[in-house]
Design a protein around this motif. Sequence first.
Motif, PDB file in Angstrom:
ATOM      1  N   ARG A  75       8.709  -2.029   8.611  1.00 34.52           N
ATOM      2  CA  ARG A  75       7.495  -1.238   8.418  1.00 34.52           C
ATOM      3  C   ARG A  75       7.648   0.105   9.116  1.00 34.52           C
ATOM      4  O   ARG A  75       7.954   0.161  10.317  1.00 34.52           O
ATOM      5  CB  ARG A  75       6.280  -1.963   8.972  1.00 34.52           C
ATOM      6  N   VAL A  76       7.445   1.185   8.374  1.00 31.14           N
ATOM      7  CA  VAL A  76       7.512   2.534   8.927  1.00 31.14           C
ATOM      8  C   VAL A  76       6.186   3.227   8.642  1.00 31.14           C
ATOM      9  O   VAL A  76       5.784   3.370   7.480  1.00 31.14           O
ATOM     10  CB  VAL A  76       8.666   3.341   8.309  1.00 31.14           C
ATOM     11  N   ALA A  77       5.490   3.639   9.689  1.00 26.23           N
ATOM     12  CA  ALA A  77       4.196   4.298   9.531  1.00 26.23           C
ATOM     13  C   ALA A  77       4.394   5.805   9.387  1.00 26.23           C
ATOM     14  O   ALA A  77       5.294   6.389  10.006  1.00 26.23           O
ATOM     15  CB  ALA A  77       3.304   3.991  10.730  1.00 26.23           C
ATOM     16  N   VAL A  78       3.536   6.420   8.583  1.00 27.47           N
ATOM     17  CA  VAL A  78       3.622   7.866   8.356  1.00 27.47           C
ATOM     18  C   VAL A  78       2.239   8.468   8.543  1.00 27.47           C
ATOM     19  O   VAL A  78       1.274   8.071   7.878  1.00 27.47           O
ATOM     20  CB  VAL A  78       4.163   8.186   6.950  1.00 27.47           C
ATOM     21  N   LEU A  79       2.145   9.414   9.475  1.00 24.96           N
ATOM     22  CA  LEU A  79       0.907  10.121   9.790  1.00 24.96           C
ATOM     23  C   LEU A  79       1.132  11.595   9.470  1.00 24.96           C
ATOM     24  O   LEU A  79       1.612  12.360  10.302  1.00 24.96           O
ATOM     25  CB  LEU A  79       0.556   9.921  11.269  1.00 24.96           C
ATOM     26  N   PHE A 104      -4.152   7.638   7.890  1.00 23.62           N
ATOM     27  CA  PHE A 104      -5.018   8.742   7.506  1.00 23.62           C
ATOM     28  C   PHE A 104      -5.055   9.769   8.637  1.00 23.62           C
ATOM     29  O   PHE A 104      -5.253   9.426   9.799  1.00 23.62           O
ATOM     30  CB  PHE A 104      -6.408   8.193   7.218  1.00 23.62           C
ATOM     31  N   THR A 105      -4.900  11.054   8.301  1.00 22.05           N
ATOM     32  CA  THR A 105      -4.811  12.093   9.333  1.00 22.05           C
ATOM     33  C   THR A 105      -6.132  12.320  10.064  1.00 22.05           C
ATOM     34  O   THR A 105      -6.133  12.941  11.137  1.00 22.05           O
ATOM     35  CB  THR A 105      -4.330  13.421   8.728  1.00 22.05           C
ATOM     36  N   ALA A 106      -7.248  11.830   9.528  1.00 23.63           N
ATOM     37  CA  ALA A 106      -8.522  11.950  10.244  1.00 23.63           C
ATOM     38  C   ALA A 106      -8.733  10.820  11.247  1.00 23.63           C
ATOM     39  O   ALA A 106      -9.696  10.838  12.009  1.00 23.63           O
ATOM     40  CB  ALA A 106      -9.692  11.982   9.260  1.00 23.63           C
ATOM     41  N   PHE A 107      -7.833   9.829  11.258  1.00 26.62           N
ATOM     42  CA  PHE A 107      -7.943   8.749  12.232  1.00 26.62           C
ATOM     43  C   PHE A 107      -7.721   9.283  13.641  1.00 26.62           C
ATOM     44  O   PHE A 107      -6.869  10.146  13.877  1.00 26.62           O
ATOM     45  CB  PHE A 107      -6.890   7.676  11.979  1.00 26.62           C
ATOM     46  N   ARG A 113      -3.492   3.090  16.362  1.00 29.10           N
ATOM     47  CA  ARG A 113      -2.841   2.047  17.153  1.00 29.10           C
ATOM     48  C   ARG A 113      -3.052   0.674  16.524  1.00 29.10           C
ATOM     49  O   ARG A 113      -2.119  -0.140  16.459  1.00 29.10           O
ATOM     50  CB  ARG A 113      -3.372   2.063  18.583  1.00 29.10           C
ATOM     51  N   LEU A 114      -4.261   0.413  16.043  1.00 26.18           N
ATOM     52  CA  LEU A 114      -4.548  -0.883  15.431  1.00 26.18           C
ATOM     53  C   LEU A 114      -3.603  -1.143  14.264  1.00 26.18           C
ATOM     54  O   LEU A 114      -3.046  -2.237  14.132  1.00 26.18           O
ATOM     55  CB  LEU A 114      -6.002  -0.921  14.970  1.00 26.18           C
ATOM     56  N   ARG A 115      -3.393  -0.166  13.396  1.00 26.78           N
ATOM     57  CA  ARG A 115      -2.563  -0.346  12.210  1.00 26.78           C
ATOM     58  C   ARG A 115      -1.082  -0.410  12.553  1.00 26.78           C
ATOM     59  O   ARG A 115      -0.342  -1.213  11.979  1.00 26.78           O
ATOM     60  CB  ARG A 115      -2.867   0.765  11.207  1.00 26.78           C
ATOM     61  N   ASP A 217      -6.800  11.764  -0.566  1.00 28.33           N
ATOM     62  CA  ASP A 217      -5.833  11.782   0.531  1.00 28.33           C
ATOM     63  C   ASP A 217      -4.880  10.591   0.418  1.00 28.33           C
ATOM     64  O   ASP A 217      -5.320   9.453   0.230  1.00 28.33           O
ATOM     65  CB  ASP A 217      -6.563  11.721   1.878  1.00 28.33           C
ATOM     66  N   PRO A 218      -3.567  10.808   0.541  1.00 29.70           N
ATOM     67  CA  PRO A 218      -2.610   9.694   0.445  1.00 29.70           C
ATOM     68  C   PRO A 218      -2.619   8.750   1.634  1.00 29.70           C
ATOM     69  O   PRO A 218      -1.845   7.795   1.671  1.00 29.70           O
ATOM     70  CB  PRO A 218      -1.260  10.405   0.311  1.00 29.70           C
TER      71      PRO A 218
END
Length: 512
Positions: A75-79, A104-107, A113-115, A217-218
């Motif tokens: 799993r690779v996260a992308v912000l 999501f960039t508004a997070f 952290r949760l995700r 938003d992606p």
Amino acid sequence: MPDIEDTVGRWLSEYAAPGATVATLLCDRHDPDAVAFRFVDEGLAGTTMTYGELADRSRRLATALAERGVKRAERVAVLMSKRPELVVTLLAIWRLGAVHVPLFTAFADGAIRLRVESAAARLVVTEPEQRAKLDSLAGVDVIETGVDFDRLVADSTPSTTSEVVGGDGAFLQLYTSGTTGKPKGVVVPVRALAAFHSYLHYGLDVQAGDVYWNAADPGWAYGLYYGIVAPLVGGRANLLSRGAFTPESTAAVMQGFGVTNFAGAPTMYRAMSKSAATGRIALRRASSAGEPLTPDVVEWGETTFGVPIGDHYGQTELGMVIGNHWHDDVVRPIRAGSMGRPLPGFVAGLVDGQIAIDASASPLFWFDGYQHEPDRTAERFAEAGRWYLTGDTGRADDDGYYFFTARDDDVILASGYRIGPFDVESVLITHPAVTDVAVVGRPDPEGIRGEIVEAFVVTSASPDARDALARDLQTLVRDTYSRHAYPRVVHFVEALPKTPSGKIQRFLLRRG
């Protein structure tokens, strides 16, 4: 002309194949000189990226990511915002058979952290504007766009292979929030590409000559599924604009870049309908998703764009499954208040008043359940797994048109975003002056956002301190969870209405 059923079957056979590789399906099989994406910056300057450029840059980044330890199923996260590095990063992840986790960039850092922790992601790729949100993550590697990122791509040898994932293999992992518990992990298999392709083709009718713009938003399902993945699988170019939404800037992009096929949230259309600066814009197709679209906005769209706005319905767990579809093979007259008819590849019905999808009769149904959540998965199905229950109530007429009536699960639809009350409540209750709290969505009095988040708070604070407390609570949600989910209205109450078993009766709060 191919039969619809044959076309759906061909897509499913191709995308569900045991030897499926995501990078091949989304990039490498397309004409390298064809445009993959159009990018628009904050100043409305535009650039393009071809499939050949996307292939080369993603192959180089894949090599660099592999050296960081990224491998199949990782799993690779992308912000990241809607910039060229975003799509390059996603293709690089998929070349390695890894799984993209959108952020999501508004997070704020709490939601991120949760995700990241739930997905067990060891690597996050981000941009300078978002980097500080990752400082609290322990044991997570971070790659940041900029000069070093560009050098990393340029200096890496292009990868010559793409990992075989197969139709049942995962390539996305999103999170969806309900009213209780933590956000639920939705793992998207490669075979879901058939459903995404069906919506792009039949639902949106994106053709080779279109200038297509999905403005979502992606970091969320609609923007990711149909602003990134579906255009790639169908070989169609999407426009990605980094500028903040205003009615005027949206109209300027439409006019300046000759957009012919537009998809966005109802809140965008509503805001544009109230702006005198929008003017007339010629579109071939206009589509809406995220929350119900009111008939007055549909009529405004026909006057402004020359076509009505087609209301479409779906979920993170399904993709889009019902809509006022645009392709000539399936187009039907729009009925006031209706979200349309089932998408080719899906069979819908009503189960105890809920809108449901017949999993046994829908070849494009792909949802296998929430990750590590068997009980919550079971709640979504009825009749031994035959019916997937959306949690939304509705009705259908004799011609197969569906009409949304209400949400069973109390998810708040604000500006096109699905907000779980429990997530916001979990933040608010951490304030020492809050003893009990409930969050609901209520109609936006300005008629722009669909719903706004309202909080009902039981507090130990004195009456003269409550105005300041309300501001503190709004800031708390904005800074530690997400700025799109903060309560725009805070009510102070003596007690919350609850059932004898202790469940909050949110419907009473929504009544006011």
